[in-house]
Design an enzyme around this catalytic site. Structure first.
Site, PDB file in Angstrom:
ATOM      1  N   ASN A 128       0.873  -1.171   0.000  1.00 32.32           N
ATOM      2  CA  ASN A 128       0.000   0.000   0.000  1.00 32.32           C
ATOM      3  C   ASN A 128       0.908   1.218   0.000  1.00 32.32           C
ATOM      4  O   ASN A 128       1.551   1.510   1.009  1.00 32.32           O
ATOM      5  CB  ASN A 128      -0.902  -0.026   1.229  1.00 32.32           C
ATOM      6  N   CYS A 131       0.642   5.915   1.571  1.00 36.46           N
ATOM      7  CA  CYS A 131       0.856   6.423   2.918  1.00 36.46           C
ATOM      8  C   CYS A 131       2.013   7.396   2.854  1.00 36.46           C
ATOM      9  O   CYS A 131       2.898   7.275   2.016  1.00 36.46           O
ATOM     10  CB  CYS A 131       1.119   5.327   3.931  1.00 36.46           C
ATOM     11  N   ASN A 193      -6.680   2.222  -5.285  1.00 40.65           N
ATOM     12  CA  ASN A 193      -6.944   2.576  -3.899  1.00 40.65           C
ATOM     13  C   ASN A 193      -8.003   3.691  -3.920  1.00 40.65           C
ATOM     14  O   ASN A 193      -8.539   4.014  -4.977  1.00 40.65           O
ATOM     15  CB  ASN A 193      -5.640   3.042  -3.240  1.00 40.65           C
ATOM     16  N   GLY A 245     -12.334  -1.469  -7.054  1.00 38.82           N
ATOM     17  CA  GLY A 245     -13.033  -0.191  -7.057  1.00 38.82           C
ATOM     18  C   GLY A 245     -14.513  -0.332  -7.341  1.00 38.82           C
ATOM     19  O   GLY A 245     -14.929  -0.413  -8.486  1.00 38.82           O
TER      20      GLY A 245
END
Ligand code: FAD
Ligand code: FAD
Ligand code: FMN
Ligand code: FMN
Ligand code: FES
Ligand code: FES
Lengths: 306, 271, 306, 271
Positions: A128, A131, A193, A245
């Site tokens: 991920n 961040c 994301n 999504g």
């Protein structure tokens, strides 16, 4: 004729293309009574960091039209607790486990992977990169191709298992970051994301979420996710993709496969219907049967463009 | 623990309770077993807006013939609750339930049990009252609202309290019925009058619960509050509904709550 | 107390903050029976080019969750027909008219403005920069700050009237393009245009739209629009902004004003409810009255951040 | 032109016509006047999904007491039509109507008037038939569907044709009722049999309309087709619903149609 639902993301073979998305299915066992994880293509864990994290102050979620915002702040139990308390049971049940990894520095990402490498039962990693990168002054890893390539390479050095990089839809250059992740050694890319967004409480004159901005997910973003997936697939046709999504139905899955995904992840739909991933899988199977699709693989990248 | 299920439900009836609140009764074919304080996540429509289910406490569950009837009291505040109010009998929906923990009804070591409800906080309190009455356990009940027209189900509350010789204390902010002022004031007056209260179970608006939290903390009272946090999943996976505990941790209230003992809660609820 | 609804976008005074968005209200008179344009803050015309344009082949629209895609292809009657056939009547009715301008070269933009300057009744111009710049190889003007600055300067040279630049949400660098538009001489910025997106017909294995990609509008994009508006407002607090994206209610307008907009445009909502702009205006007035807001100006930029 | 309005409407009834089609009757307080071929944009729910209204042709309009009843025949094909089928009598909705042009019923210079409907293309054709019957103008009507169970309202069609001594020709693809084969075949056989047809008015699925377009073009027949393009606004402002004309221009079918003379239409409809 029962359609063949098997698929593969690069070298990783999956019993079917429906996985759960990070942050929406706990650590894989939380909803096992309502949606047995062993019947899915796999599960992606809530994002794991070296140590447990408390996350943001509430309110953390807000509903929007056909979507929702979240700013959970990456609350998680930490990689150690996951490996010792959860992973053994997932392994016992033969669940395909993808560990979603994040950290504020490349070292933190490496630490999570290194800990998982010492355990058994992880099938792949998903980075991920939405961040803030502390060493780069808080800019997201996923926004700068160079930073992303070196982060990916650092993680690549820790593991021989499949390494997925999860792309941020907010990056200035989608294809450039996709390419950077591949250059850094990613085996596959997952996208998208959440979209950076804002909900406002007009009466209180404040953001609804305590943190201000949040990430938009759910059906509202599906057309944007499909567009990004197809753009990356056209630019990098040999890179395996995992589509994410706003997936709510089996037909949605077919759309993502057609746009180039080898597998998909179901996220927000779980909040509406905790058995959504299984329901969606059944719908996909029926869709294939009705359309004479003998194997889901036939759909992958099959969109006829202009 | 009672297994949670995603129950197929049909609307049995929709009936106004006050100007803004209505009773929704759902019929399920599968058995529904829940304890007072538990809640369900109810689907408000078939389409993608509103996207999420809504959380509602149980006001009661009873078996009727082959089916189970779940009673909820709902205040119309936004798009989901507006859709629910318009449901026609027979309409289908889904109820993920039972969720969360419940009030601690048993094991009182001394003093009386006080149930406190404010406004649309009544459903779990009414449920608790009727369970306690059926079991013959004594309790007092305090119910407050802005004005007389927002106090409802008084007959059922009176019957339940009377069955066990308890007090039913009604309060309205404007004094149009019962004691004037907030419901926590009524409780404080009983305490001041020397009543021994062994435990307080409460549900209502945040300011009321915080006042109770302060009162309980100041007096060392055993008290449990049913909290309302915005929820997406209701089952502990989104981590959206967290409540800060006394140790600084943030825990999902859908799983560790919605009922929390005041002593476990963070500052916000105690000062 | 009746709230004072007057506002201003830079020097342009408006009777109220509710305008219609380009492409969703024709040329201002098309829906006059259902929604009298003179009662609105203003109308923004369908994008006008030097000559009339036929637009794309159908299908041009597709519904999505709480949104829709369009790929109209900028069909319009051309600036000449607008100035001679429509503008006089708009002027007679004292409608505040913002002309939405586009072209494939700076010269084409200038031509549209020059023609309007010869007519009476235009209050301001809005540059739609989400169109492919032929001289830059088809990349959108709105995606490259340098190209945008020089396009804006070219248009600035044609008129002393207020010049708005409509930002694309797909630009790699939102604040950078905003700054470029201001550097080029824009008086205000309007945002957002539609999000690039894709809808797929899984049965036909083709895009739903004949052109492939389309632009996503409607309530689905509201949280993204609010985020972008607030980001631009924070970065460039002195630049007047016009908020656009998924506005359906008076409360939505209040949210956009709080996030920094001096006025808003209502687009897709018109398709659901042709009187939406008027309804929304009434709702805004009631919202202000209920919240004790004496003048809408009090709301502008009033969001309390973290 | 009849002024379009956004009419407040209430569901009077929902009734199945075939396995997949239903009749929806709406009651409006304001007068509704429309000609056969015109349509309305109907809101399918109060929330934001589905977002857009849906277009439906009028099958008839009649005054009942103080109100006006609008009749529509709807095929359940997706989320909007599914929501409509589930509407309970009394439910409120909005109907933007009347929109578009209509069929040319008058001014026939020679030969007979032929109405042609395929499947759920019947509503405007039925409306035209009943208007013509009431006005005593003769016509023949051909109605085709996949199978007998999808032919509906036969009694009304028979009554209307009989009233003016016209023919009612039924066709099914599978031959389960009437002539076997497509409805355009029936028309061709009449033409081959020497019937003078002065004008054809048609509504139905695209392949049927294209076949008619070819037939009309080849024979120089005066024919009008009611087209179905995806629509967002229904009032000419989104430019979503365009149809290509013979001169290459793209015009909004909600405003310039939905009924087009074949000779105005582009290649797609004529070859
Ligand atoms: C455990 C629990 C039990 C509850 N029991 C009851 C009850 O018995 N009766 C009753 O009337 N209400 C109850 N509520 C509150 C109820 O869930 C909300 O009033 C309802 O979700 C509002 O939905 P809406 O669409 O009408 O409002 P909107 O304002 O349109 O909702 C927008 C979003 O905010 C969320 N939301 C809004 N208000 C609340 C709230 N107070 N709590 C949580 N989420 C909220 C909604 O779920 C939705 O996601 C309970 C809440 C919780 C958490
Ligand atoms: C002028 C006109 C008159 C019509 N008259 C009738 C009628 O009398 N009876 C009837 O059953 N149907 C009629 N239709 C078709 C009807 O509008 C569609 O079947 C309906 O919109 C489908 O909506 P849905 O949500 O169920 O389907 P979905 O497939 O979920 O709809 C998705 C989107 O596609 C659009 N769409 C899907 N199918 C069509 C279609 N065939 N035409 C236009 N848009 C479509 C919808 O409006 C929606 O925006 C007419 C269409 C037009 C343009
Ligand atoms: C509540 C919530 C928490 C999430 N947490 C994470 C996370 O920890 N790591 C991550 O990579 N993505 C996380 N996501 C993003 C989802 O995995 C997914 O990419 C996104 O929600 C879009 O898919 P959806 O529309 O199906 O939800 C989260 C999403 C939600 C809604
Ligand atoms: C059918 C359609 C046509 C549009 N045409 C134009 C246009 O010509 N010029 C322009 O700048 N924006 C155009 N837009 C974008 C809108 O003006 C607006 O920026 C966008 O739709 C977001 O607002 P909304 O969500 O309220 O619709 C169009 C939008 C739609 C839906
Ligand atoms: S509502 Fe999702 S964790 Fe509580
Ligand atoms: S439907 Fe919008 S122009 Fe026809």
């Amino acid at each position: 004729m029962t359609p063949d639902l098997r698929t593969a993301v690069g070298d990783l073979r999956l019993a079917n293309p429906v996985l759960t998305a990070s942050g929406t299915f706990g650590y894989g066992l939380d909803l096992e009574d309502l949606c047995p994880p062993e019947r899915l293509g796999g599960i992606v864990t809530k994002g794991l960091s070296p140590l447990s994290r408390r996350g943001n102050q509430p309110p953390r979620i807000a509903e929007t039209a056909a979507g929702m915002l979240n700013a959970i702040g990456l609350q998680n139990i930490g990689v150690e607790a996951f490996c010792s308390d959860v992973l053994p049971e997932l392994r016992r049940r033969s669940v395909t486990v993808v560990v979603n990894v994040f950290g504020e520095s490349p070292a933190a990402y490496r630490e999570v992977i290194a800990r998982c490498e010492r355990a058994a039962g992880v099938a792949a990693y998903e980075l991920n990169v939405s961040c803030p990168n502390v060493s780069a002054g808080g800019i997201e890893f996923g926004h700068r191709p160079a930073a992303l390539a070196s982060l990916t390479a650092a993680c690549r050095a820790e593991t021989g298992k499949p390494l997925w990089v999860k792309l941020s839809p907010n990056a200035p250059d989608l294809v450039g970051t996709a390419q950077a992740a591949v250059d850094g050694g990613a085996d596959a890319l997952s996208l998208i994301n959440t979209l950076r967004a804002l909900a406002i409480d007009a009466v209180a004159r404040r953001p609804v979420l305590q943190r201000g901005y949040g990430g938009l997910s759910g059906p509202a973003i599906k057309p944007v996710a499909l567009r990004m997936l197809w753009e990356v697939h056209r630019a990098l046709p040999s890179v395996p993709l995992v589509g994410i999504g706003g997936i709510e139905t089996g037909q949605d899955v077919a759309e993502f496969l057609l746009a180039g995904a080898s597998a998909v992840q179901v996220g927000t739909a779980v909040f509406r219907d905790p058995a959504a991933p299984l329901r969606i899988l059944g719908e996909l199977e029926r869709f294939c049967a009705a359309q004479g699709v003998a194997a889901v693989g036939e759909l992958i990248g099959g969109l006829q463009w202009l | 623990m009672i297994a949670r299920r995603d129950l197929a439900a049909r609307v049995a009836s929709v009936e106004d309770l006050t100007r803004t609140c209505f009773r929704l009764e759902l019929t399920c074919r599968e058995p529904v077993v829940a304890v007072p304080g538990q809640f369900g996540m109810l689907r408000c429509g078939a389409e993608l807006d509103p996207l999420l289910r809504r959380a509602f406490s149980f006001a009661g569950v009873r078996q009727v013939g082959e089916g189970w009837v779940v009673e909820m009291h709902i205040k119309e505040v936004g798009k989901g609750t507006t859709l629910l109010r318009r449901l026609a009998p027979g309409a289908r929906t889904s109820l993920l339930a039972p969720l969360g923990n419940g009030f601690t009804l048993a094991g009182l070591s001394g003093g009386r049990l006080a149930l406190v409800a404010g406004g649309i906080g009544l459903p779990p309190v009414l449920f608790a009252a009727e369970v306690l009455a059926a079991e013959g356990r004594p309790f007092d009940l305090f119910f407050g609202a802005a004005r007389a027209s927002e106090l409802y189900e008084i007959d059922r509350l009176a019957a339940a309290t009377a069955a066990v010789g308890g007090e039913l204390g009604l309060c309205t902010d404007d004094g149009s019925r019962g004691e004037a002022g907030v419901v926590t004031g009524a409780l404080e007056r009983r305490l001041a009058g020397g009543r021994e209260i062994g435990r307080v179970l409460a549900c209502g608006p945040d300011p009321m619960l915080r006042a109770l939290g302060r009162l309980a903390t100041a007096r060392g009272l055993d008290a449990e509050l049913s909290l309302e946090e915005p929820m997406a999943c209701g089952v502990g996976v989104c981590l959206g509904c967290v409540v800060e505990l006394e140790d600084g941790s943030l825990v999902p209230s859908c799983k560790e709550g919605p009922v929390f003992p005041v002593r476990r809660l963070g500052e916000r609820w105690r000062s």
